[in-house]
Design a protein around this motif. Structure first.
Motif, mmCIF file in Angstrom:
data_model
loop_
_atom_site.group_PDB
_atom_site.id
_atom_site.type_symbol
_atom_site.label_atom_id
_atom_site.label_comp_id
_atom_site.label_asym_id
_atom_site.label_seq_id
_atom_site.Cartn_x
_atom_site.Cartn_y
_atom_site.Cartn_z
ATOM 1 N N GLU A 110 0.840 -1.217 0.000
ATOM 2 C CA GLU A 110 0.000 0.000 0.000
ATOM 3 C C GLU A 110 0.867 1.256 0.000
ATOM 4 O OE1 GLU A 110 -3.176 0.583 -0.291
ATOM 5 O OE2 GLU A 110 -4.036 -1.405 -0.055
ATOM 6 N N ARG A 111 1.915 1.257 0.823
ATOM 7 C CA ARG A 111 2.802 2.426 0.864
ATOM 8 C C ARG A 111 3.500 2.633 -0.472
ATOM 9 N NH1 ARG A 111 4.560 0.089 5.570
ATOM 10 N NH2 ARG A 111 6.699 -0.086 4.809
ATOM 11 N N ILE A 112 3.927 1.528 -1.082
ATOM 12 C CA ILE A 112 4.590 1.617 -2.384
ATOM 13 C C ILE A 112 3.626 2.189 -3.423
ATOM 14 C CG2 ILE A 112 5.555 0.259 -4.303
ATOM 15 C CD1 ILE A 112 6.581 -1.711 -2.042
ATOM 16 N N LEU A 113 2.405 1.660 -3.465
ATOM 17 C CA LEU A 113 1.431 2.131 -4.444
ATOM 18 C C LEU A 113 1.068 3.597 -4.201
ATOM 19 C CD1 LEU A 113 -0.306 1.503 -6.878
ATOM 20 C CD2 LEU A 113 -2.061 0.617 -5.330
ATOM 21 N N THR A 114 0.913 3.978 -2.953
ATOM 22 C CA THR A 114 0.596 5.369 -2.619
ATOM 23 C C THR A 114 1.733 6.301 -3.043
ATOM 24 O OG1 THR A 114 -0.829 4.699 -0.797
ATOM 25 C CG2 THR A 114 0.038 6.942 -0.721
ATOM 26 N N ALA A 115 2.949 5.917 -2.718
ATOM 27 C CA ALA A 115 4.111 6.741 -3.085
ATOM 28 C C ALA A 115 4.274 6.812 -4.597
ATOM 29 C CB ALA A 115 5.374 6.178 -2.440
ATOM 30 N N ALA A 116 4.173 5.668 -5.261
ATOM 31 C CA ALA A 116 4.323 5.639 -6.718
ATOM 32 C C ALA A 116 3.235 6.473 -7.379
ATOM 33 C CB ALA A 116 4.275 4.201 -7.229
ATOM 34 N N SER A 117 2.022 6.377 -6.885
ATOM 35 C CA SER A 117 0.910 7.132 -7.474
ATOM 36 C C SER A 117 1.173 8.632 -7.411
ATOM 37 C CB SER A 117 -0.400 6.791 -6.765
ATOM 38 O OG SER A 117 -0.740 5.439 -6.983
ATOM 39 N N ALA A 118 1.579 9.100 -6.263
ATOM 40 C CA ALA A 118 1.859 10.531 -6.104
ATOM 41 C C ALA A 118 3.020 10.959 -6.996
ATOM 42 C CB ALA A 118 2.152 10.857 -4.646
ATOM 43 N N LYS A 149 8.736 -2.276 -12.355
ATOM 44 C CA LYS A 149 8.205 -0.912 -12.397
ATOM 45 C C LYS A 149 7.014 -0.853 -13.346
ATOM 46 C CE LYS A 149 9.236 3.886 -13.576
ATOM 47 N NZ LYS A 149 10.185 4.828 -14.171
ATOM 48 N N ASP A 150 7.091 -1.576 -14.459
ATOM 49 C CA ASP A 150 5.989 -1.565 -15.422
ATOM 50 C C ASP A 150 4.692 -2.095 -14.805
ATOM 51 O OD1 ASP A 150 7.562 -0.432 -17.367
ATOM 52 O OD2 ASP A 150 7.977 -2.323 -18.399
ATOM 53 N N LYS A 151 4.796 -3.131 -14.007
ATOM 54 C CA LYS A 151 3.589 -3.660 -13.343
ATOM 55 C C LYS A 151 3.098 -2.697 -12.265
ATOM 56 C CE LYS A 151 4.483 -8.479 -14.368
ATOM 57 N NZ LYS A 151 4.886 -9.787 -13.835
ATOM 58 N N LEU A 152 4.016 -1.988 -11.635
ATOM 59 C CA LEU A 152 3.633 -0.968 -10.656
ATOM 60 C C LEU A 152 2.900 0.181 -11.354
ATOM 61 C CD1 LEU A 152 3.599 0.230 -7.819
ATOM 62 C CD2 LEU A 152 5.962 1.005 -8.197
ATOM 63 N N ILE A 153 3.341 0.541 -12.539
ATOM 64 C CA ILE A 153 2.658 1.578 -13.327
ATOM 65 C C ILE A 153 1.227 1.132 -13.622
ATOM 66 C CG2 ILE A 153 2.615 2.766 -15.560
ATOM 67 C CD1 ILE A 153 5.760 2.525 -15.479
ATOM 68 N N ALA A 154 1.063 -0.116 -14.035
ATOM 69 C CA ALA A 154 -0.287 -0.642 -14.300
ATOM 70 C C ALA A 154 -1.134 -0.612 -13.038
ATOM 71 C CB ALA A 154 -0.199 -2.058 -14.873
ATOM 72 N N ALA A 155 -0.549 -0.971 -11.904
ATOM 73 C CA ALA A 155 -1.285 -0.944 -10.636
ATOM 74 C C ALA A 155 -1.680 0.486 -10.260
ATOM 75 C CB ALA A 155 -0.443 -1.575 -9.522
ATOM 76 N N TYR A 156 -0.785 1.430 -10.502
ATOM 77 C CA TYR A 156 -1.087 2.847 -10.259
ATOM 78 C C TYR A 156 -2.308 3.282 -11.068
ATOM 79 C CZ TYR A 156 -0.560 7.651 -12.129
ATOM 80 O OH TYR A 156 -0.785 8.914 -12.616
ATOM 81 N N LEU A 157 -2.342 2.916 -12.343
ATOM 82 C CA LEU A 157 -3.462 3.313 -13.200
ATOM 83 C C LEU A 157 -4.746 2.575 -12.824
ATOM 84 C CD1 LEU A 157 -1.519 3.674 -16.539
ATOM 85 C CD2 LEU A 157 -2.521 5.519 -15.168
#
Length: 191
Positions: A10-18, A51-59
């Motif tokens: 959750e922290r990773i997704l929140t930070a990446a999103s911002a 990172k690419d999968k994190l980008i997809a999760a962000y979106l």
């Protein structure tokens, strides 16, 4: 990506999103995300794989937030007819953009991630297709003719407002698009 994330996820997704939204996807590295989330890079890769999968999760998360926002806006505005629903979607865009200084996260991402096989591209395409489907469903319910063409035009107004807001610094673009949508609905043939 399922929403059942660990606290570190959750922290990773929140930070990446911002960071992705504020600075851009390509300019933000995994080191910056890990630092902002107070995790190691290994933890980031363990939770998201790349990172690419994190980008997809962000979106995907941004899409969930957008859907919740629209649901709240429609509940608050209580449109009674399909035409009012369509116009409420444009009014909601005005509210959304008031809080979104950098424009549409999906459009921004599509520009940065030009490769059609990037894991985030299906998320971006699905989000835009969903918006068109909403316009199409309401146009069908209203009894308009040539609803596919009408949905296409409404989507172009909607997306054009997003691009104009960001690229042309046209802060009133969502309002202009809403008025154009109202004009379009008033003159579109029925049945």
């Amino acid at each position: 990506m399922p929403r059942s994330l660990t606290p570190a996820g959750e922290r990773i997704l929140t930070a990446a999103s911002a960071l992705f939204y504020e600075r851009g996807i390509r300019t933000v590295g995994v080191d910056a995300i890990a630092d902002a989330a107070e995790v190691t890079k290994k933890t980031l890769y363990d939770r998201f794989g790349s990172k690419d999968k994190l980008i997809a999760a962000y979106l995907e998360e941004r899409n969930r937030i957008w859907h919740r926002f629209l649901d709240e806006q429609l509940l608050q505005r209580a449109p009674r007819t399909p035409e009012e629903v369509i116009l409420a979607l444009f009014a909601a865009l005005t509210e959304w953009m008031a809080e979104s200084r950098r424009g549409c996260g999906f459009i921004n991402a599509s520009v940065e991630l030009a490769a059609p096989d990037h894991p985030a591209m299906p998320v971006i395409v699905a989000q835009k297709q969903w918006m068109r489907a909403e316009f199409l469903a309401q146009a069908d319910l209203a009894g308009f003719r040539s609803t596919g063409e009408l949905a296409d035009r409404l989507l172009l107004l909607h997306e054009g407002a997003l691009v104009s807001y960001r690229v042309a610094a046209m802060e009133h673009a969502p309002e202009v698009a809403g008025r154009a949508a109202a004009d379009l609905l008033a003159t579109w043939p029925r049945g």
